[in-house]
Scaffold this active site. Structure first.
Site, PDB file in Angstrom:
ATOM      1  N   LYS A 216       8.399   6.923  11.894  1.00 17.35           N
ATOM      2  CA  LYS A 216       7.386   7.675  10.857  1.00 17.35           C
ATOM      3  C   LYS A 216       7.226   6.449   9.449  1.00 17.35           C
ATOM      4  O   LYS A 216       6.712   6.035   9.413  1.00 17.35           O
ATOM      5  CB  LYS A 216       6.950   8.759  10.804  1.00 17.35           C
ATOM      6  CG  LYS A 216       6.546   9.327   9.298  1.00 17.35           C
ATOM      7  CD  LYS A 216       4.960   9.230   9.753  1.00 17.35           C
ATOM      8  CE  LYS A 216       3.789   9.218   8.947  1.00 17.35           C
ATOM      9  NZ  LYS A 216       2.409   9.325   9.133  1.00 17.35           N
ATOM     10  N   CYS A 270       0.893   7.723   1.619  1.00 15.39           N
ATOM     11  CA  CYS A 270       2.015   7.060   2.425  1.00 15.39           C
ATOM     12  C   CYS A 270       2.248   6.356   2.725  1.00 15.39           C
ATOM     13  O   CYS A 270       3.944   5.788   2.203  1.00 15.39           O
ATOM     14  CB  CYS A 270       1.228   7.443   3.852  1.00 15.39           C
ATOM     15  SG  CYS A 270      -0.163   9.023   4.335  1.00 15.39           S
TER      16      CYS A 270
HETATM   17  N1  SAJ Z   1      -4.007  -2.345   2.003  1.00  9.90           N
HETATM   18  C1  SAJ Z   1      -4.179  -3.615   1.266  1.00  9.90           C
HETATM   19  N2  SAJ Z   1      -4.778  -4.537   2.527  1.00  9.90           N
HETATM   20  C2  SAJ Z   1      -4.543  -4.613   3.353  1.00  9.90           C
HETATM   21  C3  SAJ Z   1      -4.565  -2.686   3.742  1.00  9.90           C
HETATM   22  C4  SAJ Z   1      -4.163  -2.215   3.782  1.00  9.90           C
HETATM   23  O1  SAJ Z   1      -5.010  -3.226   0.161  1.00  9.90           O
HETATM   24  O2  SAJ Z   1      -4.658  -5.018   4.601  1.00  9.90           O
HETATM   25  C5  SAJ Z   1      -4.573  -1.021   1.011  1.00  9.90           C
HETATM   26  C6  SAJ Z   1      -5.456   0.575   1.217  1.00  9.90           C
HETATM   27  O3  SAJ Z   1      -6.091  -0.813  -0.015  1.00  9.90           O
HETATM   28  C7  SAJ Z   1      -4.541   1.014   0.554  1.00  9.90           C
HETATM   29  C8  SAJ Z   1      -3.095   1.095   1.187  1.00  9.90           C
HETATM   30  O4  SAJ Z   1      -2.376   0.038   1.174  1.00  9.90           O
HETATM   31  O5  SAJ Z   1      -4.789   0.616  -0.988  1.00  9.90           O
HETATM   32  C9  SAJ Z   1      -3.203   2.140   2.932  1.00  9.90           C
HETATM   33  O6  SAJ Z   1      -3.708   2.091   3.255  1.00  9.90           O
HETATM   34  P1  SAJ Z   1      -3.781   2.027   4.654  1.00  9.90           P
HETATM   35  O7  SAJ Z   1      -5.006   2.234   5.409  1.00  9.90           O
HETATM   36  O8  SAJ Z   1      -2.904   0.653   5.082  1.00  9.90           O
HETATM   37  O9  SAJ Z   1      -3.459   3.283   5.018  1.00  9.90           O
HETATM   38  P2  SAJ Z   1      -3.433   4.916   5.165  1.00  9.90           P
HETATM   39  O10 SAJ Z   1      -2.177   5.060   4.513  1.00  9.90           O
HETATM   40  O11 SAJ Z   1      -4.681   5.392   5.325  1.00  9.90           O
HETATM   41  O12 SAJ Z   1      -2.833   5.037   6.919  1.00  9.90           O
HETATM   42  C10 SAJ Z   1      -1.457   4.909   6.760  1.00  9.90           C
HETATM   43  C11 SAJ Z   1      -1.844   4.821   8.343  1.00  9.90           C
HETATM   44  N3  SAJ Z   1       0.057   4.097   8.920  1.00  9.90           N
HETATM   45  C12 SAJ Z   1       0.008   2.692   8.959  1.00  9.90           C
HETATM   46  O13 SAJ Z   1      -1.044   2.055   9.597  1.00  9.90           O
HETATM   47  C13 SAJ Z   1       0.493   2.011   9.669  1.00  9.90           C
HETATM   48  C14 SAJ Z   1      -1.572   5.780   9.086  1.00  9.90           C
HETATM   49  O14 SAJ Z   1      -1.752   5.530  10.287  1.00  9.90           O
HETATM   50  C15 SAJ Z   1      -1.226   6.454   8.972  1.00  9.90           C
HETATM   51  O15 SAJ Z   1      -1.152   7.887   9.793  1.00  9.90           O
HETATM   52  C16 SAJ Z   1      -1.194   7.502   7.395  1.00  9.90           C
HETATM   53  O16 SAJ Z   1      -1.055   6.421   6.857  1.00  9.90           O
HETATM   54  C17 SAJ Z   1       0.001   8.028   7.104  1.00  9.90           C
HETATM   55  O17 SAJ Z   1       0.117   9.242   6.865  1.00  9.90           O
HETATM   56  O18 SAJ Z   1       0.811   7.713   7.075  1.00  9.90           O
END
Ligand code: SAJ
Length: 433
Positions: A216, A270
């Site tokens: 995780k 997360c």
């Molecule tokens: N972000 C960027 N650039 C990107 C992707 C994301 O700046 O290219 C930023 C987003 O704007 C946000 C942050 O990163 O602020 C996190 O967004 P996210 O979409 O990457 O992640 P979460 O927190 O919504 O969900 C993640 C997911 N984990 C992965 O993609 C490995 C999800 O599958 C998990 O279940 C979740 O964390 C969790 O609860 O752990």
């Protein structure tokens, strides 16, 4: 488990616990959602919900009215316990994981634990926490044979099974995502997989508890490192007057390159949190993981500085900060870099700062005393001359170029690639003046 329709207690009714409880209840199991908040319990027992998640309101209303889901502040006797409580940091500046809520759940389960029960932890945890839960239950209930400690067949099965759902798609992903199911012993993993197969259509992959715990953390640390690469690239390109979006677009045409998107930092509870669990566990070796956290947090400072330069260049104009949520198209503001940036700008520029956030009903507390007000997008387009784009909500993407051609724009998300630019583009966003 003693029957083919186990009774279930889900401990913690937040963004993961409540959807999990509702989906299990939908299979016909009698589910008790347990939470420390009487308000949360009362809300759910009315068939309502206290969080925002697509379609969750309808599902909770259905299973509560059907009588398969109820909520309580008291821990019931059950065949299966699912622990889904928060695991924040301790307030020690060391990012020390706080497993206090998980251990408190174990303490509450122990008195009502019966032989044959299955205890599953879903909360994101440092490696070894599930073993610690087993040890705590063993100490509190010496009358029960615990897995991995007692010879012969244990009375209790204990496992760790992290979720990996995306906000906004939780109900769909809880069912269809593959899951790592880590048993304290292989028998525990088998018991847990038999339970998850009641509602998981994805593959349930057996492993040990420690590997599942690290899996995780690794999933989210991997994403954080890759986001940090994009953010570091944006700051490097910015200094060299290159357009990072153009560079990423071209680089990603390589069949094996997939550079993620720069932004104003990393938010949510997360990706910005879980990597620190790995760093705390091995600070000497977790160097890239730690640096990625520092780069992503540092990007927020960079965005504040660049936005301030633009705002100062247009001293007479009001400023629209587009977006406060931590990511696009959801109403979650936890650890949002957009809030951090906009709040710092509001403290510096006061009433000139206007907030545009379709998912906010009121100005968040972070802006108390700054004079920043919440306005809608049309008002911003009429009244503001400077735009700082912080969240890539679909609503913002749809603004046609003729409605924004005269605006000075700092686009940290690259959502307006056609914005007229009369100055060198900033690669951490386009500075269009
Ligand atoms: N972000 C960027 N650039 C990107 C992707 C994301 O700046 O290219 C930023 C987003 O704007 C946000 C942050 O990163 O602020 C996190 O967004 P996210 O979409 O990457 O992640 P979460 O927190 O919504 O969900 C993640 C997911 N984990 C992965 O993609 C490995 C999800 O599958 C998990 O279940 C979740 O964390 C969790 O609860 O752990």
């Amino acid at each position: 488990m003693t029957n083919d329709t186990p009774t279930v207690a889900v401990v913690g009714l937040g963004y993961i616990g409540l959807p999990t409880a509702a989906i299990i209840a939908r299979t016909g199991c009698a589910v008790t959602g347990v939470d420390v908040s009487p308000e949360v319990v009362e809300t759910i027992n009315r068939g309502a919900i206290h969080i925002e998640e697509v379609d969750l309101d309808g599902l909770v209303q259905a299973v509560v009215s059907r009588g398969t889901l109820c909520a309580s502040t008291q821990m019931p006797r059950a065949d299966v316990y699912v622990i889904a409580v928060p695991t924040p940091f301790e307030k020690d500046g060391e990012h020390t994981p706080d497993t206090g809520y998980v251990m408190a759940a174990a303490d509450a389960i122990a008195p009502v634990l019966d032989a044959g029960a299955l205890v599953i932890c879903e909360s994101t945890c440092p490696v070894g926490t599930t073993d610690a839960v087993r040890d705590r239950l063993a100490a509190l209930r010496p009358d029960l044979a615990m897995p991995g400690l007692a010879a012969g067949t244990p009375d209790i099965a204990i496992a760790y099974c992290p979720e990996r759902v995306l906000p906004g798609r939780i109900l769909e992903e809880l069912v269809h995502n593959d899951r790592s199911v880590g048993g304290v012993t292989p028998r525990c993993a088998r018991k847990a997989i038999a339970f998850y197969k009641r509602f998981v259509r994805g593959e349930c992959i057996a492993t040990d508890a420690r590997s599942a715990e690290m899996t995780k953390l690794v999933e989210n640390a991997f994403r954080d490192v890759n986001i940090a690469f994009a953010n570091e690239l944006s700051m490097i390109a910015d200094k060299q007057g290159l357009d990072v979006w153009e560079v990423i677009r071209l680089a990603n045409r390589h069949p094996r390159v997939n550079i993620l998107n720069p932004g104003p930092g990393v938010g949510g509870h997360c990706i910005a949190v879980d990597p620190w669990f790995i760093v705390h566990g091995d600070p000497d070796n977790a160097r890239i993981i730690r640096t990625a956290r520092e780069v992503n947090d540092g990007k927020t400072d960079h965005v504040v500085a660049k936005a301030s330069d633009l705002i100062d260049a247009f001293a007479g104009k009001d400023v629209a900060c587009l977006g406060l949520a931590f990511k696009a198209n959801i109403d979650d503001f936890r650890e949002s870099p957009a809030v951090k940036v906009a709040a710092r700008l509001a403290r510096r520029y006061g009433r000139r700062i206007k907030l545009v956030e379709p998912y906010a009903r009121e100005v968040p507390m972070d802006f108390a005393g700054t004079g920043a007000e919440l306005i809608d997008l049309d008002t911003a387009l009429e009244q503001c001359g400077v735009f700082v784009i912080l969240v890539d909500h679909d609503m913002f993407k749809s603004v046609p170029v003729d409605e924004r051609a005269d605006k000075a724009v700092y686009d940290t998300r690259g959502i307006w690639p056609d914005q007229p630019r009369r100055a060198a583009a900033s690669t951490s966003g386009r500075i269009a003046v």
